[in-house]
Structures are given as C-alpha cells and as structure tokens.
Design a protein around this motif. Structure first.
Motif, short mmCIF file in Angstrom:
data_model
loop_
_atom_site.label_atom_id
_atom_site.label_comp_id
_atom_site.label_asym_id
_atom_site.label_seq_id
_atom_site.Cartn_x
_atom_site.Cartn_y
_atom_site.Cartn_z
N VAL A 14 0.67 -1.27 -0.11
CA VAL A 14 0.03 0.08 0.03
C VAL A 14 0.79 1.11 0.06
N VAL A 15 1.77 1.39 0.66
CA VAL A 15 2.72 2.45 0.94
C VAL A 15 3.55 2.75 -0.39
N GLU A 16 3.85 1.82 -0.95
CA GLU A 16 4.85 1.67 -2.21
C GLU A 16 3.62 2.50 -3.46
N ARG A 17 2.57 1.82 -3.54
CA ARG A 17 1.74 2.24 -4.59
C ARG A 17 0.95 3.59 -3.91
N ASN A 18 1.04 4.09 -3.11
CA ASN A 18 0.71 5.31 -2.53
C ASN A 18 -0.75 5.88 -3.01
N PRO A 19 -1.87 5.02 -2.64
CA PRO A 19 -2.94 5.49 -2.93
C PRO A 19 -3.31 7.02 -2.69
N GLN A 20 -4.36 7.70 -3.53
CA GLN A 20 -4.61 9.08 -3.18
C GLN A 20 -6.07 9.10 -2.39
N VAL A 21 -6.84 7.82 -2.48
CA VAL A 21 -8.14 7.71 -1.83
C VAL A 21 -8.12 6.45 -1.37
N ILE A 22 -8.58 6.10 -0.50
CA ILE A 22 -9.10 5.11 0.37
C ILE A 22 -10.44 4.60 0.50
N VAL A 23 -11.07 3.65 -0.11
CA VAL A 23 -12.33 3.22 0.01
C VAL A 23 -12.49 2.04 1.14
N ILE A 24 -13.22 2.53 2.05
CA ILE A 24 -13.61 1.50 3.18
C ILE A 24 -14.88 0.85 2.95
N VAL A 25 -14.81 -0.54 3.04
CA VAL A 25 -16.11 -1.26 2.77
C VAL A 25 -16.57 -1.42 4.58
N ASP A 26 -17.87 -0.90 4.59
CA ASP A 26 -18.61 -0.85 5.88
C ASP A 26 -19.50 -2.14 6.20
N TYR A 27 -18.92 -2.96 7.15
CA TYR A 27 -19.89 -4.30 7.49
C TYR A 27 -19.27 -4.85 8.64
N SER A 28 -19.78 -5.79 9.19
CA SER A 28 -19.32 -6.50 10.56
C SER A 28 -19.16 -5.80 11.85
N GLU A 29 -18.56 -6.38 12.71
CA GLU A 29 -18.66 -5.47 14.10
C GLU A 29 -17.75 -4.30 14.10
N ILE A 30 -16.86 -4.30 13.47
CA ILE A 30 -15.78 -3.17 13.23
C ILE A 30 -16.64 -2.17 12.19
N SER A 31 -16.93 -1.10 12.73
CA SER A 31 -17.57 -0.03 12.12
C SER A 31 -16.48 0.67 11.08
N ALA A 32 -16.97 1.24 10.09
CA ALA A 32 -16.14 2.11 8.95
C ALA A 32 -15.35 3.22 9.83
N ILE A 50 -13.60 7.27 1.27
CA ILE A 50 -14.80 7.13 0.86
C ILE A 50 -15.55 5.76 1.46
N VAL A 51 -16.62 5.75 2.16
CA VAL A 51 -17.25 4.47 2.64
C VAL A 51 -18.52 3.98 1.65
N ILE A 52 -18.39 2.83 1.52
CA ILE A 52 -19.34 2.09 0.86
C ILE A 52 -19.71 1.07 1.76
N PRO A 53 -21.17 0.58 1.83
CA PRO A 53 -21.78 -0.66 2.32
C PRO A 53 -21.13 -1.85 1.49
N TYR A 54 -21.15 -3.09 2.31
CA TYR A 54 -20.82 -4.22 1.56
C TYR A 54 -21.60 -4.52 0.60
N VAL A 55 -23.01 -4.37 0.76
CA VAL A 55 -23.93 -4.65 -0.46
C VAL A 55 -23.69 -3.86 -1.71
N GLN A 56 -22.98 -2.84 -1.59
CA GLN A 56 -22.62 -2.14 -2.90
C GLN A 56 -21.31 -2.48 -3.48
N ALA A 57 -20.43 -3.00 -2.41
CA ALA A 57 -19.02 -3.52 -2.76
C ALA A 57 -18.99 -4.77 -3.40
N THR A 58 -20.08 -5.63 -3.35
CA THR A 58 -19.95 -7.13 -3.95
C THR A 58 -21.06 -6.96 -4.99
N PRO A 59 -20.99 -7.99 -5.87
CA PRO A 59 -21.94 -7.89 -6.96
C PRO A 59 -23.50 -7.94 -6.73
#
Length: 315
Positions: free
Chosen positions: A245-263, A288-297
């Motif tokens: 991740v560090v090497e490829r240095n993203p400008q944006v991180i998308v977080i998938v929101d689900y499970s017991e650990i919140s976004a 950017i946060v998107i829910p699991y149901v949007q991140a999966t087909p």
C-alpha cells in the motif's frame, strides 16, 4: 431518474418491461466452468448473502424462494430490506449446511465461491447436484475456480440475465439491467481524464483484505473514473502487506462498511497506523465509505459507482 433503493427498483419492474422471448425448458446455463441444465423454473430457491438475495427479490422471485442465508451473521439489514424479506426465513445466519438445504426441500441455490461456497468444502455444485439442487455461481466469484478476465459490471448484468432466463422473468431482468446501465452512463458522462489511485480496504490489521483486478471493487473503481492500485494483481478478494500500500501510494482509500468493526473504527486504524503516514490518502484524509452490499456484485453496484465518482472527482 436515479433509483435509490431496492424497493424503488422493484416498483419500476412492475410498471415497465423490455419484452423478451419466454424461456424454453430444458434450459442450459453456463455457470463458471460448468453447464447447468434446468428442466423447469425452480420452485424452492435459496439465495446466499445479501447481494444475491437482493438480486432475486428485485426480479420479483420471492414467491419462488423458501429462504435465504448468510445475512444477519455479518451484515445489518436496512428497514427497506427487512420489509422485502418479511415472511422469508433465514435458513442460516452464516453458512448453511447440506442438511439445511435438504430439510427445506431446496431445488436451487444461488451462491458464489467465497460467498457461501469454498473449494473442497461440503457445499459445492458437485455435492449438491446429485441431491437435486442446481447451483448458479456468482459470476465474479468464478475467479476462484477458473481463469477469467478482470471484473466488470457485466459480471453483475450476467448474473441478472441468467436469473431471468432460469426463472422465465427475462423482461424484468432486461428492464433492471437497462436501468442500471443508464445510471452508470449518466455518471460517466462528465468524468475527467485524471484517474486517482485508489486502495480498497475491507478489513485486517496485520495484513489488509482488499481486491485485485478480479474482484467487483475493480469494476466499481474503474467505472467511477479511478484506478485500483492493485489492478495488476491477478486475484479477487485477497490479502496484501501494508508495504505494498505504501509503495503504491493511493490518493483515496475506499472503506467497506460491515461487520462488528465500524467504518469509523477502520478509518481510525488506518490514520493511526505508523506504517501508512507517508501515504497521500492518509495525509489528506481522503476516505470514501461504501456498504458491503454495494461493494459486492448486485443491484446496488450502481449506487457505489455514483458514490465513488463523487468522492473521486467531486461530482
């Protein structure tokens, strides 16, 4: 019109249809590297996971279902989704067993590899077919059992098209696909040429669970005018080291929101991670946060594309 919910999509399907030829049985459907024969439309279907359950409900197939599985064990259910599921039992909160499906007299199981089925596990097309249960595999998940190209939104459209043929509801499937395509086209009309580098974070602390070029996030990021930093990794959902991740240095991180650990907790973990302090997305706190149901087909992929495009480009 931009549709914002499964309920709206279901209402649309009841009022507008793109006419298609009726299914003639026996019907042969390509599912991953198998050909599946349906002698009639299934009458006791089960869908696994929230995304596949949404697809079936959006096509008006609730009356053909005896239940669903793999939802409440990990994901929260919106009030709208709960209303649509009303009267439909959850056969297993996580993974159903073969016995669970047999006890419900199931004749069709819509699931995927790593979405309810595992290679070499007890619940596979090979174990279920001799028991009279046909399996339709989620197209994106075929990457776990065969070589295939990078994921695109066509994977979701293919699943809807297959369901339409299997249950003889092609008109509904075609209408839904056309609406989804129109929504994506609307988003893409004014996308800038510049594509920000994007890292999708699902979970994990020692290593990060994310998606390579074969997972649905690849399709969503690309459709929204971004570039998945792992678009050269020939894998679907996979784990990587933080050094990558560090090497490829993203400008944006998308977080998938689900499970017991919140976004919010996931975001704080990333911000506090000493190894990531040089990453552009961390320095500028671009999340950017998107829910699991949007991140999966599934049908909510179009909502993910809208959200991502806005986050990437301020649309």
């Amino acid at each position: 019109m931009i549709l914002r919910s499964l309920l709206s999509l279901a209402l649309l399907l009841g009022t507008a249809q793109a006419f298609a030829e009726a299914t003639h049985y026996p019907l042969k459907i390509q599912s991953c590297n198998r050909e599946v024969t349906f002698n009639q439309a299934p009458e006791h279907a089960v869908s696994h996971d929230i995304n596949m359950t949404q697809m079936m409900l959006a096509l008006g197939l609730k009356s053909r279902m005896v239940g669903y599985s793999g939802v409440t064990g990990w994901k929260s259910v919106t009030p709208q989704m709960a209303q649509l599921l009303d009267g439909l039992p959850e056969l297993a909160s996580k993974y159903p067993s073969v016995e669970t499906l047999l006890n419900a007299n199931v004749d069709f199981f819509f699931a995927g590899w790593d979405y309810g089925m595992r290679v070499g596990g007890d619940l596979t097309p090979q174990t279920l077919q001799p028991l009279g249960i046909n399996v339709l595999e989620l197209t994106e998940s075929c990457a776990f059992v065969m070589k295939r190209p990078a994921a695109t939104l066509d994977d979701t459209y293919n699943d809807l098209r297959n369901l339409g043929k299997i249950f003889d509801v092609q008109d509904r499937a075609n209408t839904l696909i056309a609406q989804m395509q129109a929504q994506v086209a609307q988003v893409q009309k004014n996308l800038p040429a510049e594509k920000p580098r994007v890292f999708l974070y699902d979970s994990g602390e020692d290593r990060a669970m994310t998606s390579g070029r074969l997972g649905m996030p690849q399709a969503l990021i690309a459709a929204a005018g971004g570039r998945n930093i792992l678009d050269d990794v020939d894998a679907s959902w996979t784990r990587i080291n933080w050094e990558t991740v560090v090497e490829r240095n993203p400008q944006v991180i998308v977080i998938v929101d689900y499970s017991e650990i919140s976004a919010a907790q996931k975001q704080q973990f990333l911000l506090d991670n000493p190894a990531l302090q040089s990453v552009d997305a961390i320095k500028h706190q671009r999340f950017i946060v998107i829910p699991y149901v949007q991140a999966t087909p599934g049908i909510d992929n179009v909502l993910a594309v809208e959200t991502l495009a806005k986050g990437f480009h301020g649309q």
